[in-house]
Each structure stands twice: as structure tokens, then as C-alpha cells.
Design a protein around this motif. Structure first.
Motif, PDB file in Angstrom:
ATOM      1  N   ALA A  93     -19.500  23.075-127.439  1.00 28.84           N
ATOM      2  CA  ALA A  93     -19.687  21.621-126.960  1.00 28.84           C
ATOM      3  C   ALA A  93     -20.896  21.810-125.794  1.00 28.84           C
ATOM      4  CB  ALA A  93     -18.544  20.889-126.382  1.00 28.84           C
ATOM      5  N   ILE A  94     -20.731  22.869-125.035  1.00 28.89           N
ATOM      6  CA  ILE A  94     -21.687  23.016-124.108  1.00 28.89           C
ATOM      7  C   ILE A  94     -22.834  23.577-124.345  1.00 28.89           C
ATOM      8  CG2 ILE A  94     -22.364  24.405-121.958  1.00 28.89           C
ATOM      9  CD1 ILE A  94     -19.418  24.655-121.353  1.00 28.89           C
ATOM     10  N   ALA A  95     -23.184  24.335-125.524  1.00 26.74           N
ATOM     11  CA  ALA A  95     -24.292  24.682-126.258  1.00 26.74           C
ATOM     12  C   ALA A  95     -25.009  23.542-126.921  1.00 26.74           C
ATOM     13  CB  ALA A  95     -24.091  25.768-127.170  1.00 26.74           C
ATOM     14  N   THR A  96     -24.387  22.595-127.254  1.00 24.61           N
ATOM     15  CA  THR A  96     -24.903  21.356-128.027  1.00 24.61           C
ATOM     16  C   THR A  96     -25.131  20.058-127.041  1.00 24.61           C
ATOM     17  OG1 THR A  96     -23.736  21.797-129.959  1.00 24.61           O
ATOM     18  CG2 THR A  96     -24.616  19.685-129.788  1.00 24.61           C
ATOM     19  N   TYR A  97     -24.342  19.968-125.867  1.00 25.99           N
ATOM     20  CA  TYR A  97     -24.331  18.878-125.384  1.00 25.99           C
ATOM     21  C   TYR A  97     -24.558  19.175-123.805  1.00 25.99           C
ATOM     22  CZ  TYR A  97     -22.431  16.557-129.455  1.00 25.99           C
ATOM     23  OH  TYR A  97     -22.366  16.281-130.765  1.00 25.99           O
ATOM     24  N   GLY A  98     -24.328  20.118-123.204  1.00 25.82           N
ATOM     25  CA  GLY A  98     -24.611  20.621-122.020  1.00 25.82           C
ATOM     26  C   GLY A  98     -23.323  20.638-121.001  1.00 25.82           C
ATOM     27  N   ALA A  99     -23.264  20.761-119.866  1.00 25.56           N
ATOM     28  CA  ALA A  99     -22.269  20.970-118.945  1.00 25.56           C
ATOM     29  C   ALA A  99     -21.306  19.793-118.988  1.00 25.56           C
ATOM     30  CB  ALA A  99     -22.622  21.487-117.810  1.00 25.56           C
ATOM     31  N   GLY A 100     -21.906  18.476-119.307  1.00 20.37           N
ATOM     32  CA  GLY A 100     -21.154  17.231-119.058  1.00 20.37           C
ATOM     33  C   GLY A 100     -20.004  17.453-120.262  1.00 20.37           C
ATOM     34  N   ALA A 101     -20.218  18.255-121.200  1.00 17.27           N
ATOM     35  CA  ALA A 101     -18.866  18.364-121.983  1.00 17.27           C
ATOM     36  C   ALA A 101     -17.844  18.891-121.490  1.00 17.27           C
ATOM     37  CB  ALA A 101     -19.416  19.261-123.210  1.00 17.27           C
ATOM     38  N   ILE A 102     -17.647  19.687-120.253  1.00 17.96           N
ATOM     39  CA  ILE A 102     -16.674  20.248-119.794  1.00 17.96           C
ATOM     40  C   ILE A 102     -15.452  19.330-119.527  1.00 17.96           C
ATOM     41  CG2 ILE A 102     -15.581  21.466-117.772  1.00 17.96           C
ATOM     42  CD1 ILE A 102     -18.256  23.110-117.600  1.00 17.96           C
ATOM     43  N   ALA A 103     -16.019  17.945-118.738  1.00 19.89           N
ATOM     44  CA  ALA A 103     -14.947  16.998-118.526  1.00 19.89           C
ATOM     45  C   ALA A 103     -14.221  16.606-119.611  1.00 19.89           C
ATOM     46  CB  ALA A 103     -15.390  16.050-117.741  1.00 19.89           C
ATOM     47  N   VAL A 104     -14.983  16.152-120.771  1.00 11.58           N
ATOM     48  CA  VAL A 104     -14.527  15.615-122.012  1.00 11.58           C
ATOM     49  C   VAL A 104     -13.376  16.639-122.829  1.00 11.58           C
ATOM     50  CG1 VAL A 104     -15.117  14.579-124.289  1.00 11.58           C
ATOM     51  CG2 VAL A 104     -16.506  14.492-122.334  1.00 11.58           C
ATOM     52  N   VAL A 105     -13.871  17.994-122.538  1.00 10.23           N
ATOM     53  CA  VAL A 105     -12.838  19.081-123.052  1.00 10.23           C
ATOM     54  C   VAL A 105     -11.639  19.128-122.245  1.00 10.23           C
ATOM     55  CG1 VAL A 105     -12.498  21.557-123.407  1.00 10.23           C
ATOM     56  CG2 VAL A 105     -14.855  20.563-123.949  1.00 10.23           C
ATOM     57  N   VAL A 106     -11.737  18.971-121.081  1.00  8.26           N
ATOM     58  CA  VAL A 106     -10.422  19.170-120.398  1.00  8.26           C
ATOM     59  C   VAL A 106      -9.439  17.793-120.569  1.00  8.26           C
ATOM     60  CG1 VAL A 106      -9.722  18.900-117.801  1.00  8.26           C
ATOM     61  CG2 VAL A 106     -11.460  20.653-118.429  1.00  8.26           C
ATOM     62  N   SER A 107     -10.256  16.660-120.522  1.00 11.24           N
ATOM     63  CA  SER A 107      -9.362  15.509-120.693  1.00 11.24           C
ATOM     64  C   SER A 107      -8.837  15.323-122.005  1.00 11.24           C
ATOM     65  CB  SER A 107     -10.369  14.305-120.490  1.00 11.24           C
ATOM     66  OG  SER A 107     -11.285  14.099-121.401  1.00 11.24           O
ATOM     67  N   THR A 108      -9.514  15.741-123.026  1.00 13.52           N
ATOM     68  CA  THR A 108      -9.043  15.561-124.421  1.00 13.52           C
ATOM     69  C   THR A 108      -7.839  16.452-124.759  1.00 13.52           C
ATOM     70  OG1 THR A 108     -11.152  15.270-125.190  1.00 13.52           O
ATOM     71  CG2 THR A 108      -9.723  16.015-126.790  1.00 13.52           C
ATOM     72  N   ALA A 109      -8.036  17.970-124.041  1.00 11.06           N
ATOM     73  CA  ALA A 109      -7.136  18.837-124.315  1.00 11.06           C
ATOM     74  C   ALA A 109      -5.686  18.577-123.651  1.00 11.06           C
ATOM     75  CB  ALA A 109      -7.523  20.177-123.960  1.00 11.06           C
ATOM     76  N   THR A 110      -5.934  17.892-122.445  1.00 17.54           N
ATOM     77  CA  THR A 110      -4.612  17.654-121.507  1.00 17.54           C
ATOM     78  C   THR A 110      -4.026  16.243-122.082  1.00 17.54           C
ATOM     79  OG1 THR A 110      -5.955  18.131-119.509  1.00 17.54           O
ATOM     80  CG2 THR A 110      -3.920  16.564-119.431  1.00 17.54           C
ATOM     81  N   ASN A 111      -4.708  15.273-122.760  1.00 17.71           N
ATOM     82  CA  ASN A 111      -4.353  14.193-123.231  1.00 17.71           C
ATOM     83  C   ASN A 111      -3.547  14.437-124.542  1.00 17.71           C
ATOM     84  OD1 ASN A 111      -5.017  12.212-121.482  1.00 17.71           O
ATOM     85  ND2 ASN A 111      -7.040  11.940-122.629  1.00 17.71           N
ATOM     86  N   ALA A 112      -3.750  15.713-125.407  1.00 16.27           N
ATOM     87  CA  ALA A 112      -3.350  16.315-126.325  1.00 16.27           C
ATOM     88  C   ALA A 112      -2.013  16.933-126.372  1.00 16.27           C
ATOM     89  CB  ALA A 112      -4.146  17.253-127.371  1.00 16.27           C
ATOM     90  N   GLY A 113      -1.495  17.232-124.911  1.00 16.20           N
ATOM     91  CA  GLY A 113      -0.328  17.802-124.570  1.00 16.20           C
ATOM     92  C   GLY A 113      -0.259  19.231-124.483  1.00 16.20           C
ATOM     93  N   VAL A 114      -1.496  19.737-124.375  1.00 15.66           N
ATOM     94  CA  VAL A 114      -1.537  21.395-123.930  1.00 15.66           C
ATOM     95  C   VAL A 114      -1.186  21.505-122.199  1.00 15.66           C
ATOM     96  CG1 VAL A 114      -3.194  23.452-123.916  1.00 15.66           C
ATOM     97  CG2 VAL A 114      -3.100  21.423-125.715  1.00 15.66           C
ATOM     98  N   SER A 115      -0.656  22.502-122.166  1.00 12.71           N
ATOM     99  CA  SER A 115      -0.465  22.788-120.611  1.00 12.71           C
ATOM    100  C   SER A 115      -1.680  22.953-119.797  1.00 12.71           C
ATOM    101  CB  SER A 115       0.506  23.932-120.428  1.00 12.71           C
ATOM    102  OG  SER A 115      -0.138  25.127-120.593  1.00 12.71           O
ATOM    103  N   SER A 116      -1.688  22.336-118.426  1.00 15.71           N
ATOM    104  CA  SER A 116      -2.775  22.665-117.661  1.00 15.71           C
ATOM    105  C   SER A 116      -3.136  23.997-117.434  1.00 15.71           C
ATOM    106  CB  SER A 116      -2.436  21.922-116.348  1.00 15.71           C
ATOM    107  OG  SER A 116      -1.382  22.609-115.415  1.00 15.71           O
ATOM    108  N   THR A 117      -2.258  24.795-117.698  1.00 16.38           N
ATOM    109  CA  THR A 117      -2.766  26.333-117.228  1.00 16.38           C
ATOM    110  C   THR A 117      -3.516  26.737-118.637  1.00 16.38           C
ATOM    111  OG1 THR A 117      -0.620  26.874-115.962  1.00 16.38           O
ATOM    112  CG2 THR A 117      -1.843  28.631-117.040  1.00 16.38           C
ATOM    113  N   THR A 118      -3.078  26.574-119.700  1.00 12.82           N
ATOM    114  CA  THR A 118      -3.957  26.669-120.831  1.00 12.82           C
ATOM    115  C   THR A 118      -5.145  26.203-120.960  1.00 12.82           C
ATOM    116  OG1 THR A 118      -1.702  27.132-121.990  1.00 12.82           O
ATOM    117  CG2 THR A 118      -3.610  26.950-123.420  1.00 12.82           C
TER     118      THR A 118
END
Length: 272
Positions: A93-118
Motif C-alpha cells: 500500500a505504501i509503495a503504491t499510495y505513500g505513507a498516508g496508507a498507514i492510517a488506513v491499514v491500521v484502522s482497517t485491520a483494527t476494525n477487522a478484529g485483529v489484536s492491537s499488538t498484531t
């Protein structure tokens, strides 16, 4: 999906100023100093929030990566596989869209129920692998996790743990710099409680020396001296350990006293 998209957009807006302060704008071929963002030539060299379409694309890729993990895996094996999947999705995602993708990755994975540590460990790994310098990756993931609803102390503990993993590429100085920038940004945004929790966790859990770079980063990013000092203090665990040792010594002394009070076998004076 629309709810997640709006949330991710807000995350990007909140982290824009922070990412701008940590972005390297020098030569694309020259060395990138730690504390700045360095991306491959195919990526945007800043943390500009993604468009709705870009966010949707990142969300879909992260969700697909998580769903693609072997469902027969359990326990630590499953956790490791999900973390690796998030790291891979983050890097792409970063390679394609830049560092702004980090926030999207974190929110998506968190909303998917993955533990915060992971989520934090996977995203940090992917961001560093994508060329984001360690301090920028730390600050971005930290603020994104907290904005996604993760408790500030919990997020900071997870970042510290991930940074301490062999091969993380995150030095003690970079860890402190990134967390200091995140704490300053939280304070600037009015979330003093979270900012203080970050600082306190740094003092109590981060490796020796982290507090020095944390303190300097807080001040350089506009944070207060009080916040800077809170992250560069004496771990509260020191007193606890001292008390623990004291109690242990007292117990040993009591045991010794009890042993002294016991009558040696064969001593006629004890036969009363």
C-alpha cells in the motif's frame, strides 16, 4: 465500508501535520536522515491522506490479506501469519499510495478484529520495509492506533515491544523520536490524557536511552516541557522492585529469627 472510509480519512487528516514534519524533501538519491520519511520512487513522498478510492483499495487489500490466512492455523502460528499478511499489505500500500496508507491499514485491520499488538507489529514492519524511516513509522502507527480506539498505553507498549524484536530496524533513538512526535501531536490535538499515557509508558517500559530522544522530540515538535519530562523520568517499577527486595529481605530475616528461636536438638535446656 463508507463508515470505515470516513474514519480513515479523518485519521489521515489528523496525522498530516505530523507526517509533514517527519518527511524528507531532499535528494531522492541521497541519504535519508533518520526522523524523516524516505519512500521508493513509485510512492508519494509524504503522508497526504488518500482519496476515497485509494482508501477503498487499501481497505480491500488489507481485508483480503487477513482473510487469506490459512484458517486451519491456530495460536501463535495464526498470529504470526496474520502479522505477516498485514506487513505485506502495508508494504504494498505504501509503495503504491505513500505513507498516508498507514492510517488506513491500521484502522482497517483494527476494525477487522485483529489484536492491537498484531496490527501494530505488522504495520510497523511493513512500513519500515517500504522505506519509511523508523521514527516516522513509529509516530504514524502510534497515532493511527490511538485514533482507531486503541488505548494510548496499550498502543505504546505494543510499539515498544515491536521495536525490540530482532531485525525490526528501529533503534532506541528512533523509537524515542517517533513516540515523542506522536505524543506532541496528541497534545496539540487536545488529547492530553493520551499524550501523558504515551510518556508514562515510555518511562516505565522503553529501553534505557529512549527517554532522552523522546524528550527532545516532544520539545522540537511543539510539546510542553512537562510532557517531555514525563517521558524521561524514573520508572515507577524501581520503587516496586525495591520494596519487593525489602520484603524479601525481611522475610529472610524473619526466617532466620525463627530458625534462631528453634531449639537445637540435643540441647538439655530445651527439654522443659
Amino acid at each position: 465500508m463508507q463508515k470505515i472510509t470516513r474514519s480513515a480519512f479523518k485519521l489521515g487528516i489528523c496525522s498530516l501535520a505530523l507526517m509533514g514534519a517527519l518527511t524528507w524533501t531532499g535528494s531522492a538519491t541521497g541519504p535519508v536522515p533518520d526522523g524523516f520519511l524516505g519512500l521508493s520512487s513509485v510512492a508519494f513522498a509524504d503522508g497526504t491522506p488518500l482519496t476515497d478510492a485509494q482508501q477503498a483499495a487499501v481497505q480491500a487489500s488489507v481485508q483480503a490479506a487477513i482473510n487469506g490466512v490459512d484458517p486451519t492455523l491456530t495460536g501463535d502460528a495464526r498470529t504470526a501469519a496474520i502479522q505477516a499478511a498485514i506487513a505485506s499489505a502495508t508494504q504494498a500500500a505504501i509503495a503504491t499510495y505513500g505513507a498516508g496508507a498507514i492510517a488506513v491499514v491500521v484502522s482497517t485491520a483494527t476494525n477487522a478484529g485483529v489484536s492491537s499488538t498484531t496490527v501494530i507489529a505488522g504495520t510497523l514492519s511493513g512500513a519500515v520495509s517500504a522505506g519509511v524511516t523508523a521514527s516516522a513509522a513509529v509516530s504514524s502507527v502510534e497515532t493511527a492506533a490511538i485514533s482507531s480506539g486503541v488505548d494510548a498505553a496499550t498502543a505504546t507498549s505494543a510499539v515498544i515491544a515491536a521495536a525490540g524484536t530482532a531485525g525490526s530496524g528501529i533503534s532506541t533513538a528512533a523509537l524515542g523520536t517517533g513516540l515523542g512526535a506522536a505524543a506532541a501531536a496528541l497534545q496539540a490535538g487536545g488529547n492530553n490524557t493520551a499524550a501523558t499515557a504515551v510518556a508514562t509508558t515510555v518511562t516505565n517500559e522503553a529501553p534505557s536511552g529512549t527517554g532522552t530522544s523522546f524528550s527532545a522530540s516532544v520539545v522540537s515538535n511543539g510539546g510542553s516541557q512537562q510532557l517531555a519530562q514525563a517521558g524521561n523520568g524514573t520508572p515507577s517499577g524501581t520503587g516496586e522492585n525495591g520494596n519487593g527486595n525489602g520484603n524479601g529481605n525481611n522475610n529472610n530475616n524473619n526466617n532466620n529469627n525463627n530458625n534462631n528461636n528453634q531449639c537445637p536438638s540435643g540441647n538439655p535446656s530445651c527439654n522443659t
